[in-house]
Write a protein that holds these residues in place. Structure first.
Motif, mmCIF file in Angstrom:
data_model
loop_
_atom_site.group_PDB
_atom_site.id
_atom_site.type_symbol
_atom_site.label_atom_id
_atom_site.label_comp_id
_atom_site.label_asym_id
_atom_site.label_seq_id
_atom_site.Cartn_x
_atom_site.Cartn_y
_atom_site.Cartn_z
ATOM 1 N N ALA A 48 -3.206 5.116 -10.523
ATOM 2 C CA ALA A 48 -3.860 6.418 -9.961
ATOM 3 C C ALA A 48 -3.324 6.590 -8.478
ATOM 4 C CB ALA A 48 -5.383 6.248 -9.820
ATOM 5 N N THR A 49 -3.476 7.816 -7.820
ATOM 6 C CA THR A 49 -3.071 8.032 -6.566
ATOM 7 C C THR A 49 -3.497 7.082 -5.732
ATOM 8 O OG1 THR A 49 -2.717 10.553 -7.283
ATOM 9 C CG2 THR A 49 -2.754 9.923 -4.835
ATOM 10 N N GLU A 50 -4.901 6.789 -5.545
ATOM 11 C CA GLU A 50 -5.613 5.669 -4.539
ATOM 12 C C GLU A 50 -5.042 4.426 -4.871
ATOM 13 O OE1 GLU A 50 -7.796 7.190 -8.013
ATOM 14 O OE2 GLU A 50 -7.406 8.316 -6.449
ATOM 15 N N ASP A 51 -4.611 4.124 -6.128
ATOM 16 C CA ASP A 51 -4.214 2.667 -6.222
ATOM 17 C C ASP A 51 -2.692 2.584 -5.726
ATOM 18 O OD1 ASP A 51 -6.400 1.748 -7.430
ATOM 19 O OD2 ASP A 51 -5.597 2.581 -9.549
ATOM 20 N N LEU A 52 -1.821 3.706 -5.855
ATOM 21 C CA LEU A 52 -0.616 3.688 -5.385
ATOM 22 C C LEU A 52 -0.619 3.512 -3.682
ATOM 23 C CD1 LEU A 52 2.293 3.713 -5.557
ATOM 24 C CD2 LEU A 52 2.234 6.246 -5.858
ATOM 25 N N LEU A 53 -1.533 4.470 -3.289
ATOM 26 C CA LEU A 53 -1.566 4.427 -1.720
ATOM 27 C C LEU A 53 -2.057 3.200 -1.309
ATOM 28 C CD1 LEU A 53 -3.194 8.053 -1.048
ATOM 29 C CD2 LEU A 53 -0.818 7.238 -0.604
ATOM 30 N N ALA A 54 -3.039 2.513 -1.749
ATOM 31 C CA ALA A 54 -3.485 1.333 -1.363
ATOM 32 C C ALA A 54 -2.462 -0.010 -1.562
ATOM 33 C CB ALA A 54 -4.511 0.505 -2.487
ATOM 34 N N ALA A 55 -1.399 0.329 -2.464
ATOM 35 C CA ALA A 55 -0.309 -0.748 -2.456
ATOM 36 C C ALA A 55 0.446 -0.628 -1.457
ATOM 37 C CB ALA A 55 0.190 -0.713 -4.078
ATOM 38 N N GLN A 56 0.876 0.725 -1.148
ATOM 39 C CA GLN A 56 1.688 1.062 -0.079
ATOM 40 C C GLN A 56 1.067 0.445 1.198
ATOM 41 O OE1 GLN A 56 1.963 5.199 -0.553
ATOM 42 N NE2 GLN A 56 3.886 5.286 -1.750
ATOM 43 N N LEU A 58 -1.018 -1.923 1.537
ATOM 44 C CA LEU A 58 -1.005 -3.527 1.459
ATOM 45 C C LEU A 58 0.313 -3.955 1.835
ATOM 46 C CD1 LEU A 58 -1.958 -6.456 0.599
ATOM 47 C CD2 LEU A 58 -1.563 -5.794 -1.550
ATOM 48 N N LEU A 59 1.312 -3.294 1.245
ATOM 49 C CA LEU A 59 2.732 -3.487 1.487
ATOM 50 C C LEU A 59 3.194 -3.678 3.208
ATOM 51 C CD1 LEU A 59 5.467 -4.068 0.016
ATOM 52 C CD2 LEU A 59 6.138 -1.879 0.624
ATOM 53 N N ARG A 60 2.482 -2.318 3.659
ATOM 54 C CA ARG A 60 3.100 -2.424 5.083
ATOM 55 C C ARG A 60 2.313 -3.272 6.052
ATOM 56 N NH1 ARG A 60 6.031 2.160 6.670
ATOM 57 N NH2 ARG A 60 6.651 3.499 5.011
ATOM 58 N N ARG A 61 1.132 -3.950 5.601
ATOM 59 C CA ARG A 61 0.416 -4.843 6.319
ATOM 60 C C ARG A 61 0.876 -6.131 5.862
ATOM 61 N NH1 ARG A 61 -4.767 -3.840 4.144
ATOM 62 N NH2 ARG A 61 -5.579 -5.642 5.501
ATOM 63 N N MET A 62 1.654 -6.431 5.149
ATOM 64 C CA MET A 62 2.246 -7.819 4.696
ATOM 65 C C MET A 62 2.916 -8.340 6.104
ATOM 66 S SD MET A 62 4.878 -9.076 2.033
ATOM 67 C CE MET A 62 3.638 -9.129 0.607
ATOM 68 N N PRO A 63 2.665 -9.535 6.433
ATOM 69 C CA PRO A 63 3.228 -10.192 7.576
ATOM 70 C C PRO A 63 4.648 -10.620 7.365
ATOM 71 C CG PRO A 63 1.771 -11.725 6.713
ATOM 72 C CD PRO A 63 1.492 -10.199 5.905
ATOM 73 N N VAL A 64 5.316 -10.329 8.382
ATOM 74 C CA VAL A 64 6.895 -10.897 8.111
ATOM 75 C C VAL A 64 6.953 -11.902 9.328
ATOM 76 C CG1 VAL A 64 9.225 -9.950 8.283
ATOM 77 C CG2 VAL A 64 7.332 -8.798 7.336
ATOM 78 N N GLY A 65 7.640 -12.881 9.273
ATOM 79 C CA GLY A 65 7.577 -13.955 10.247
ATOM 80 C C GLY A 65 8.998 -13.365 10.943
ATOM 81 N N ASP A 66 8.861 -14.102 12.371
ATOM 82 C CA ASP A 66 10.043 -13.610 13.328
ATOM 83 C C ASP A 66 11.306 -13.982 12.831
ATOM 84 O OD1 ASP A 66 8.208 -12.226 15.211
ATOM 85 O OD2 ASP A 66 7.945 -14.025 16.221
ATOM 86 N N SER A 67 11.608 -14.989 12.158
ATOM 87 C CA SER A 67 12.789 -15.322 11.768
ATOM 88 C C SER A 67 13.549 -14.440 10.612
ATOM 89 C CB SER A 67 12.881 -16.843 10.979
ATOM 90 O OG SER A 67 11.896 -16.858 9.769
ATOM 91 N N VAL A 68 12.657 -13.832 9.746
ATOM 92 C CA VAL A 68 13.053 -12.758 8.759
ATOM 93 C C VAL A 68 13.193 -11.640 9.521
ATOM 94 C CG1 VAL A 68 12.283 -11.526 6.732
ATOM 95 C CG2 VAL A 68 11.919 -13.894 6.841
ATOM 96 N N VAL A 69 12.676 -11.033 10.592
ATOM 97 C CA VAL A 69 12.923 -9.935 11.311
ATOM 98 C C VAL A 69 14.271 -10.074 11.905
ATOM 99 C CG1 VAL A 69 12.176 -8.596 13.366
ATOM 100 C CG2 VAL A 69 10.380 -9.380 11.609
ATOM 101 N N GLU A 70 14.431 -11.204 12.584
ATOM 102 C CA GLU A 70 15.550 -11.171 13.288
ATOM 103 C C GLU A 70 16.847 -11.365 12.373
ATOM 104 O OE1 GLU A 70 16.047 -11.256 16.978
ATOM 105 O OE2 GLU A 70 13.976 -10.846 16.867
#
Length: 170
Positions: A48-56, A58-70
């Protein structure tokens, strides 16, 4: 690709390049039968549209460690032939390298890969896995490299593997 090759400036609009091979004979037969008859297949929604937006979200809020960013930054910059971080193979073979959107695409796709794998944060292995589909349409070999029969995909795999190996050893 479409009916004509896209200009270089247009290639970066796509998040990843997914190469799809020809189907095996049985699958192609199924496609042939399913698409040339009078029956239409039933379409059922996956999200559903709202489920897709929620997944997006969630994805953007997922933490990424500094070592992966670098690592993402190191990898993208290593494929720019004029950058100090470029390997000799890249300097010798690459005509133009990936821009900042490549780093953005890597950040999003490594998060998605981790999430789809049930993990709460991406790793160096995710960066290595996503390097080829994210970078291969954002750079080009120069004429000399093409004349030597070099492969952009092999260069990406080798350079990314070397970089990630060095990071893991450090």
């Amino acid at each position: 690709e479409g009916t004509y090759p896209l200009p270089e400036a247009q290639l970066d609009r796509f998040l990843v390049q997914i190469d799809v091979a020809y189907p095996d004979r049985a699958t192609e037969r199924d496609i042939l039968i399913a698409t040339t008859g009078v029956e239409d297949g039933a379409v059922r929604p996956v999200f559903a549209t709202e489920d897709l937006l929620a997944a997006q979200n969630l994805l953007r809020r997922m933490p990424v460690g500094d070592s992966v960013v670098e690592l993402i930054l190191d990898l993208v910059r290593a494929f720019r032939p004029d950058e100090p971080e470029a390997t000799p193979a890249v300097r010798e073979s690459v005509a133009w390298g990936p821009g900042p959107r490549a780093a953005q695409a890597l950040m999003l796709t490594v998060r998605a890969r981790a999430l789809l794998d049930g993990r709460l944060a991406p790793s160096a292995e995710d960066v290595l896995a996503m390097a080829r589909p994210v970078l291969s349409h954002r750079m080009a070999l120069n004429f000399a490299a093409r004349a030597r029969g070099e492969s952009l995909q092999e260069l990406i795999d080798a350079t990314a593997g070397q970089l990630i190996g060095k990071k893991a050893a450090a």
